[in-house]
Structure formats: structure tokens, C-alpha cells
Design an enzyme around this catalytic site. Structure first.
Site, PDB file in Angstrom:
ATOM      1  N   SER A 106      -3.801  28.618 -34.312  1.00  0.00           N
ATOM      2  CA  SER A 106      -5.103  29.220 -33.984  1.00  0.00           C
ATOM      3  C   SER A 106      -5.064  30.733 -34.103  1.00  0.00           C
ATOM      4  O   SER A 106      -5.678  31.459 -33.320  1.00  0.00           O
ATOM      5  CB  SER A 106      -5.553  28.809 -32.575  1.00  0.00           C
ATOM      6  OG  SER A 106      -5.964  27.473 -32.579  1.00  0.00           O
ATOM      7  N   GLY A 121      -9.432  26.194 -33.230  1.00  0.00           N
ATOM      8  CA  GLY A 121      -9.231  24.822 -33.695  1.00  0.00           C
ATOM      9  C   GLY A 121      -8.277  23.973 -32.895  1.00  0.00           C
ATOM     10  O   GLY A 121      -8.282  22.755 -33.053  1.00  0.00           O
ATOM     11  N   GLU A 122      -7.448  24.570 -32.040  1.00  0.00           N
ATOM     12  CA  GLU A 122      -6.419  23.750 -31.403  1.00  0.00           C
ATOM     13  C   GLU A 122      -6.720  23.417 -29.948  1.00  0.00           C
ATOM     14  O   GLU A 122      -6.202  22.428 -29.433  1.00  0.00           O
ATOM     15  CB  GLU A 122      -5.077  24.449 -31.532  1.00  0.00           C
ATOM     16  CG  GLU A 122      -4.761  24.609 -33.013  1.00  0.00           C
ATOM     17  CD  GLU A 122      -3.389  25.127 -33.289  1.00  0.00           C
ATOM     18  OE1 GLU A 122      -2.469  24.321 -33.403  1.00  0.00           O
ATOM     19  OE2 GLU A 122      -3.251  26.355 -33.378  1.00  0.00           O
ATOM     20  N   LEU A 123      -7.566  24.230 -29.324  1.00  0.00           N
ATOM     21  CA  LEU A 123      -7.927  23.914 -27.937  1.00  0.00           C
ATOM     22  C   LEU A 123      -8.418  22.467 -27.803  1.00  0.00           C
ATOM     23  O   LEU A 123      -7.968  21.731 -26.929  1.00  0.00           O
ATOM     24  CB  LEU A 123      -9.011  24.885 -27.440  1.00  0.00           C
ATOM     25  CG  LEU A 123      -9.506  24.596 -26.037  1.00  0.00           C
ATOM     26  CD1 LEU A 123      -8.465  25.012 -25.007  1.00  0.00           C
ATOM     27  CD2 LEU A 123     -10.837  25.290 -25.754  1.00  0.00           C
TER      28      LEU A 123
END
Ligand code: FES
Ligand code: FES
Length: 914
Positions: free
Chosen positions: A704, A875-877
């Protein structure tokens, strides 16, 4: 007469309204004829097995998956509609325009297939309900790995309105001229039109355009997981028709090792454990042993099958327990199978705390090896460019890093290597690892010729890295009111055959087990284990899903034991000023309390509704999980871009690699904002992206970090350019004036996080690894069928603090898409059994009916001091903990606590029976 004759059949087909003569083998596959013979590459090919729908066309009025349709079933005078017959750039069909408007365009690989499919639906039903649309895509196996499907249904509903005359086409279009700033807007991405028209050329499309002299490659791959190689005999295969060369490890000029980035002190593996081509041993199923270079795919494959490899099979350790057994041999001779360990020591000794704590809970949590399940098979090609540089095109999301990883192994100076990212149909992280790059380079170095290598879906699934299996034994102590007192854990990550990026993922366990809560006292220990299963690699939220799976489920178990509501237990303990992360870092914002306050009434309403709806046959439940992930390469990281003033406006040279997340939109939006004093439009910003031959080193598109690092570097470059253009009176020089005055036109912008980070302390794991973080909460609402044990997610509500939202359409897409991957991770996805888990469906790919149509994200935009315009990452949360919220919801629904992913119906049923 020849021994064997080739027979073809001539037919007249009406393709996209034009009568064309087609001469083809009756056994040929329709998708190949359309793409390779008719040159219509708008439709894509993914699974070649009727499981993904990216190859959909309309044949004689009926939707078909062309990858499983032989030409003998296509009658003379048939009509065929491909995406090219639905709309073209500048002349979009309402479906295409609606797909752009609703943000269904991410990697775009599925878009043509979905649009053709939706067209077939609307041809027979102009007024479908959402349920009709979902059922249609389910029945016709239209798969999307990026979006979460909701936006696709939104798009079809709007397109249908336009076609019924209830909405104007213009309402689907975005008015760029009306916007002063694009920060936070719903502006669609620049690649949207090309993607919905099928003219965004991916690797396989570009492969069809390469010169005829391009060699086609086929691999000789291991069919066992652990073996000694006794001999490789290529003699007979070399004499087969069309074979130019068979490359083995003996042809590799360098060390034949891929450097796997051993980054953290204490890692006993030097990172040089993965061969480009196997020499002494096979370490995992699918390992590449030789490369056949031939004139056609068929010749290359036939010769690959004729290469004789003599093996002595060794015991295959397919899980960490087996590899850690006392009698296990070393998989990589000289390296212990447990090759890296990392403890966490934070605060006071936890032993006395646990001995006296009023409440203690513990559990063992296990996650599966999650497959990325991209729809675009892995693909690439290589050639010597006009300067004589060895050039590789692939799906790489780490262009400069990949040069560092393979140059020594290949025996080529890094200055002589160039890597370009092709338009990419999704990676979700796996392309941080080397896949085809070194193989292609080795083939071109050995032959001097352009080479092309395309994996099929089975190769893509078995050869590329996976999210590593995580096993966490975890224990929490609290007082009777639920105030957390201590955390203890042991975690083991099975990183598979190769060490690549492994020490980082183990550290993520130390970073994220218990993250989000004010744990002042932690004792934990992690072990990284080599096994003979497929190697571990980055997957969205690298390391956090295994960690939060354990801590977010155990928090619920703690709440249950105390008799406290799990949301309130979280509210009591989440980060507030004075709290630090498990690695002792001060969070940069404290937004979890406000997120929980927003969620509370919705949660209470959902609980009430679940209770009211539940029957003996169907039980409804609500589950919560805290979401957390970091942004940036650990312990300091850097990024550069180059910005140039040009007659048309500006040109940006950048390696913000795009998996489909929308770095094109991020680039344009941030530059447009940064260059506002120049009043340039979006169209005046030209992008030259993802080529180490033209752009400086910006680092990878992972962790991210893209928005934070590339965003800040672009702002820096913009400020430098503006300073150079600024006149004494505050106005700006034109391009012509700059040239006339001989002022430099190009500026390098950079951003580094080193000054905001600290290196890990070897003994304690205490450090400030990341400059910013993302925080959120998931609420999943599920229903459990009490007869079958099947759990289905009906609704998802999420709160998220990603800082400032740069582009809402892209961010929504990341949130919904990630959550959907979390649903798969929770309920269906597996990659363990090498016989079963080789196809998309076999791996449990989530189709539309597996994903809820009701999804909502509420954003809490706390500006980050270090972020571009206050942004953090995205994008990773949303894949850090959705699976935990689903498991918590299943437990809430039916009282079954599953600690071992995925939550298959048989496991839930077994729990119900207990
Ligand atoms: S269904 Fe045809 S490529 Fe997947
Ligand atoms: S946008 Fe659907 S697979 Fe990527």
C-alpha cells in the site's frame, strides 16, 4: 501423398455484422480462431475451462464461453458478436459507458466478457432486477477477482435504464470540465475506455503482435515436490521439429539463483535459495527444469514432453509440522528448515500478568494457503532492444527490484537489463515475485532471439507464489471489565519452498497480532519455516490476515467469556493517545473510536434484525473485526519519478506499476492538483509508465505504498518544475519561454520514508517500521443454513480511515474487491491439495452469488501529515480481517467457533453436531 494431411473447413460467418470467410480446423477452439485468425483480441482467455467467462461471445443469439467451443459446433452462416461488435472507443454502448461510470474497470481483464454477457441478457430481458442480473452472471460463470461484483450489477441496471429510455446516455458520462479539483472525485480512470472495448492489450494480446521470428517457449516442470535431479537428457527433444534450443541450468551464465531479498537481521537464509532452472534438486511441484525454445507453441510443448529427467524422490514436507519434525532433512542443504525467528518483547513480563489476570482466553488459529486467482494467466516476452539491452515484458509490479533479483543469477550487469510492465490483468501481490522474467531472459540470452512464454491457468496457479499458511497459538489476559492486560503468542508461517520476502512476512506477524489495541505488555515469538509446498509471496495485506485472524477471533472469544458485547470490548481497548502498536510505534491518528461510534447503531440494528429473522433452519448472525495495515516498505523506503514540461503540457515518467488498482488515475489526479497553478487539464498530462528504460526507480507497487510514495514524489517534482517556471511577478513561463531561456524542462521528484522509520530491534521487534497506517472496522452479516452448514454473507458494512481519498471510484473498488477476496478466504478458497486445487473453481473462486450485493464503506478522512494531500494507502486494509468478521458472524449466528480457515460447510456442520 504426405503421411499426415491437415484438413481445414471453410465457413462463412457473420462476425460483428460483417460476413467473413473463415478457414479453420474443426477441432480448433473458437476463442483461438477469433483471437488468432480473425485478429479480434477484445475477448480474453483466462481459464480455458469454462470457469471465468472472460472469453464470452454471442453465438447465434446465445451467450457462449468460446474457450470451450470447438469450431465443429460453429455452423456455417453462424453469427458471432464479440466485444468489438458492441461498441468501440468513441462509440460506446451504454453498457460500456456504465461500466466506466460505476468503477467496474479495475484490471479490466474481465470487462469484455462481462459486457458481452450483459448484452446477451439485455437482448432478452430489457428490465432485469438486480437478482436477475446476479443469477445471469452466476449461471454464465462470469468471474471478476477485482471488483466485488456490486458495481457490475449497478452498471447493468443503469445501462438497462438507458436502453429503455429512462435515463440519458449523458448521465453515464463524467464531466471532467465541470471539476476544479479531482481529489475525492468519482472521475473514471484513463484506461477505462480501452478496457471496456477490449483494446487494452494485455501480454497475450501483445504476444500475437510480436514478429514471426519470436520463439515460443514451453517449460519442463517437476511433477513431484522434492527430489534430487540425477540427470537431464535433452538429446532426443532437441532433434524434434521446430526446436531451436533447449535451455537448462548449464546454459545460465550467472549463479542461476534468484535473489529473494533477505532483509531482516537474524534471517539465516541469504536469499539465494531459489534456482532460475533447477540444477541439483527440485524443491516444489512445478519447478522449472528446462526451457524449450521452438518455432510454435505446439513444437515447444511436444519437445518439452520429450525431455527426460531422472529424479530420486525425497520426502516431501507439505506443511510446517512435517518440515519441523526432528527427523526431517534440510530442504535446502546447509539451511535449517526453520530459518528465521523473531520475538516480540513489549512492556512488562507477561508471565505474572497472566498468572494473576481475572480473565484469560487462548486458542490456536490456522489460515489456509490462499491462492491469488488472477484471471489473466502469467505471461511475458523478451528481446534485445534497439540499444542492445535485454528487455523483459511481464506482469511485474517491482520493475527495478526484479532487475536486482535476477541480474546476478543470469550473469548480466543490471545496466544491461530493462523490464517493462505490460497492461496487467490483476496480481494482488504475487508479481512482487519473479515468475517468467528470468526464464524469458535466459531463453533470449541463449538464443539471441525474441521469446514468448505464456502459462496456462494450471501453471499460473501451481508455479506462482501464494499467501503463506499461518498458525498462531494466542493468549490474551484482561480484567473482569474487559480491559486488556497482556498478549502472548507463538506463530509459525509456512513460507513454502523459497525464502523470497519471507522474513518480512514473519515480521508482519509480530507487527499485527493484536494490532489496533492498547496492549502494553506482549511476549510473542515467530518461526519462518521452509516446506516443499508452493513458495509464499505477497498477497494483499501481506501477513496481516494470518495475524488478525487470530487476534480478532480471540477478542470475540474474550468478550464471550466476560459476557461483554464484542464491539464494546473493542471500543474500550482500541488505540487512543498514549497507546502504541505491537512494535511500540505511536499511531499517526486515532480514528478507531469514532469509527466504532458510527458503527454502533448499525451494529445494534443488525443484531436485532438477525435475531428476528432467525428460524430453526436458518440462523442469522453479525460479526465485527478491526482492520489494520501499514503503508510502505518496512524500515524505510524511497521513490523517484521524473516530470517534464512539454509542448502538450507535462509528461510524467513513473514506475507506479498497475495491478488494476488505478495508478493511472492516481497519477493524473495528484499531478493535476500539484500543477494547479498552471491550469492544465487532465488530457495535458501524458503518462509514460512502467518501463525501467524511461522512468527512474520508484520502488514496487506493494505494501500500500504507491499513493504515499509516488504521490509525494510527484508533488516534489511538480514543485521543482513550478519553481523553475515561476517568474518574478509570480506568473509562470510558457514552454516556449522555458526553451528560449534555456531553463531545464525535466525534474526528478523523490520521497523517502527513512527519517520517519526505525530499524527493527533484533531481540524485541520494537521499531517504527512504517510511515503511515490505515484503520478500519468490518461488520459482516451472515446466514447459516443449519441443514447444510453453508454460511453465506448477506451484507457488509465497513468503516475505513485511509486519510484523504484521492479518487473515490478507485477506492470503493479496492474496498469492495478486497472484501470479496476476504469472503473467499473465509469460506471457500484453498490451495493445498495439488491434485484438486489446480483450477479457479477447484480453488474455491468466489462467484457473484458468493458475494453480498449489499456493501457499504463509510470513510473517515483523517488527513495524514506525511501523505500526499493527506492520503495514506488503500488496497490492503480491506483484506486484513474481513474473514475474521465473517467467522465471528458465523459464531454469532449458530454458536460454532471455527479456528481453521476456510469455514467449509462440513466444518460448520460438524460444529453444529457437537
Ligand atoms: S471461461 Fe473461457 S477463458 Fe475462462
Ligand atoms: S476487473 Fe474484473 S478481474 Fe480485474
Amino acid at each position: 501423398m504426405a503421411e499426415k494431411i491437415v484438413q481445414l473447413k471453410k465457413k462463412t460467418l457473420t462476425v460483428n455484422g460483417q460476413d467473413v470467410m473463415v478457414i479453420a480446423d474443426e477441432e480448433a477452439i473458437l476463442s483461438d480462431v477469433i483471437r488468432k485468425q480473425l485478429g479480434l483480441t477484445g475477448i480474453k482467455v483466462g481459464c480455458r475451462a469454462g470457469q471465468c467467462g472472460v472469453c464470452s461471445v454471442i453465438l447465434n443469439g446465445k451467450l457462449v464461453r468460446s474457450c470451450v467451443m470447438k469450431m465443429k459446433r460453429v455452423d456455417n452462416f453462424s453469427t458471432i458478436t464479440t466485444i468489438e461488435g458492441i461498441g468501440t472507443p468513441g462509440h460506446l454502448h451504454p453498457l460500456q459507458q456504465a461500466f466506466i461510470k460505476h468503477g467496474t474497470v479495475q484490471c479490466g481483464f474481465c470487462n469484455p466478457g462481462f459486457i458481452v454477457s450483459a448484452k446477451a441478457l439485455l437482448d432478452q430481458n430489457t428490465n432485469p432486477t438486480r437478482a436477475d442480473v446476479r443469477k445471469w452472471f452466476q449461471v454464465n460463470r462470469n468471474a471478476c477477482r477485482c471488483t466485488g461484483y456490486k458495481q457490475i450489477v449497478d452498471a447493468v441496471m443503469d445501462a438497462a435504464k438507458v436502453m429503455r429510455g429512462e435515463m440519458k446516455f449523458e448521465e453515464l458520462q463524467y464531466d471532467f470540465a465541470a471539476e476544479k479539483t479531482f481529489i475525492g472525485s468519482y472521475a473514471p480512470r484513463p484506461s477505462g475506455e480501452a478496457k471496456v472495448c477490449g483494446v487494452w492489450n494485455y501480454g497475450a494480446d501483445l504476444g500475437l503482435q510480436l514478429p514471426a521470428s519470436t520463439l515460443r517457449l514451453a517449460l519442463v516442470q517437476a511433477k513431484v515436490s522434492h527430489a534430487k535431479i540425477l540427470s537431464i537428457d535433452t538429446a532426443a527433444a532437441e532433434k524434434m521439429p521446430g526446436v531451436e534450443k533447449i535451455v537448462t541450468h548449464k546454459d545460465i551464465k550467472g549463479s542461476n539463483r534468484i535473489f529473494g531479498f533477505a532483509c531482516i537481521p537474524g534471517n539465516t537464509c541469504d536469499g539465494y535459495d531459489r534456482p532460475i532452472l533447477c540444477d541439483d534438486k527440485v524443491f516444489m511441484y512445478g519447478d522449472a527444469i528446462a526451457i524449450v525454445c521452438a518455432d510454435t507453441d505446439e513444437h515447444a510443448k511436444a519437445a518439452a514432453a520429450a525431455v527426460k529427467v531422472e529424479l530420486e524422490e525425497l520426502p516431501a514436507y507439505m506443511n510446517a509440522a512435517d518440515a519441523m519434525a526432528e527427523d526431517a532433512i534440510q530442504i535446502h542443504p546447509g539451511l535449517e528448515n526453520v530459518y528465521f525467528e523473531q520475538s516480540t518483547v513489549k512492556g512488562e513480563d507477561t508471565k505474572p500478568i497472566f498468572a494473576s489476570a481475572p480473565v484469560v482466553v487462548e486458542g490456536s488459529y490456522h489460515t489456509t494457503r490462499q491462492p491469488h486467482l488472477v484471471l489473466e494467466p502469467d505471461v511475458g516476452f523478451s528481446y534485445y532492444d534497439e540499444e542492445g539491452k535485454l528487455t523483459i515484458h511481464s506482469k511485474s509490479i517491482a520493475l527495478y527490484i526484479h532487475i536486482d533479483m535476477i541480474c546476478e543469477g543470469l550473469g548480466i550487469p543490471k545496466e544491461e537489463l530493462r523490464i517493462v510492465q505490460n497492461p496487467t490483468g490483476g496480481t494482488f501481490g504475487y508479481k512482487i515475485s519473479i515468475t517468467v522474467e528470468a526464464l524469458l531472459a535466459a531463453a533470449t540470452m541463449a538464443t539471441g532471439k525474441p521469446c514468448y512464454l505464456e502459462f496456462d491457468m494450471e501453471q499460473t496457479i501451481t508455479y506462482t507464489g501464494k499467501r503463506e499458511v499461518g498458525h498462531v497459538d494466542i493468549k490474551m489476559a484482561a480484567d473482569k471489565d474487559g480491559k486488556l492486560q497482556g498478549l502472548e503468542y507463538q506463530h509459525i508461517f509456512d513460507h513454502g519452498a523459497y525464502s523470497e520476502w519471507g522474513d518480512i512476512v514473519l515480521f508482519k506477524g509480530n507487527q499485527f497480532i493484536g494490532a489496533g489495541y492498547d496492549f502494553k505488555n506482549i511476549r510473542g515469538h515467530g518461526k519462518l519455516v521452509c516446506t516443499n509446498h508452493t513458495y509464499g509471496t505477497a498477497f494483499r495485506s501481506y501477513g496481516s490476515p494470518q495475524s488478525l485472524w487470530a487476534s480478532e477471533c480471540l477478542i470475540d472469544e474474550l468478550a464471550e467469556k466476560i459476557g461483554m458485547d464484542p464491539l464494546e470490548l473493542r471500543y474500550k481497548n482500541v488505540y487512543r493517545p498514549g497507546a502504541t502498536t505491537p512494535t511500540g510505534q505511536e499511531p499517526e491518528v486515532y480514528s478507531l473510536p469514532e469509527q466504532i461510534e458510527w458503527l454502533r447503531p448499525k451494529y445494534q440494528a443488525a443484531l436485532k434484525s438477525a435475531k428476528e429473522k432467525s428460524t430453526a433452519d436458518k440462523k442469522y448472525g453479525v460479526g465485527i473485526a478491526l482492520a489494520n495495515y501499514c503503508c510502505g516498505g518496512d524500515f524505510g523506503d524511497m521513490c523517484e519519478v521524473r516530470l517534464e514540461l512539454a509542448p502538450h503540457g507535462v509528461t510524467i515518467y513513473s514506475t507506479w506499476q498497475d495491478h488494476g488498482q488505478g495508478s493511472d488515475m492516481g497519477t493524473k489526479t495528484i499531478l493535476h492538483e500539484a500543477l494547479k497553478p498552471l491550469h492544465i487539464s487532465m488530457e495535458q498530462i501524458k503518462m509514460v509508465m512502467n518501463d525501467t528504460g524511461t522512468a527512474p526507480d520508484g520502488g514496487c507497487s506493494a505494501g500500500s505504498r504507491g499513493q504515499l510514495f509516488y504521490g509525494n514524489a510527484m508533488i516534489d517534482a511538480s514543485e521543482k518544475l513550478l519553481d523553475a517556471m515561476r517568474k518574478e511577478d509570480g506568473t509562470f513561463r510558457t514552454y516556449d519561454e522555458m526553451v528560449a531561456e534555456g531553463i531545464e524542462l525535466a525534474y526528478t521528484g523523490s520521497w523517502a520514508s527513512g527519517q520517519y522509520c526505525t530499524m527493527i530491534e533484533r531481540e524485541t521487534a520494537q521499531c517504527n517500521p512504517s510511515p503511515t497506517y490505515m484503520y478500519g472496522m468490518f461488520m459482516s452479516e451472515v446466514v447459516v443454513d443449519m441443514k447444510t452448514g453453508k454460511a453465506t454473507v448477506e451484507k457488509m458494512t465497513m468503516t475505513a480511515d485511509n486519510g484523504t481519498i484521492i479518487n473515490k471510484l478507485s477506492v470503493d473498488g479496492q474496498m469492495f474487491g478486497s472484501y470479496s477476496q476476504g469472503v473467499g478466504f473465509a469460506l471457500t478458497e484453498q490451495y493445498d491439495d495439488l491434485d484438486k486445487h489446480k483450477t479457479l473453481a477447484g480453488c474455491g473462486f468466489p462467484y457473484i452469488m458468493d458475494i453480498p450485493d449489499e456493501m457499504h464503506v463509510e470513510y473517515f478522512e483523517n488527513k495524514r501529515e506525511l501523505g500526499p494531500y493527506g492520503a495514506s494507502g488503500v488496497g490492503e486494509l480491506p483484506l486484513s480481517s474481513p474473514h475474521a468478521s465473517i467467522a465471528n458472524a458465523v459464531n454469532n449466528a449458530c454458536g460454532v467457533r471455527i479456528r481453521d480457515l476456510p469455514l467449509l460447510p462440513e466444518k460448520i456442520l460438524a460444529g453444529l453436531k457437537k
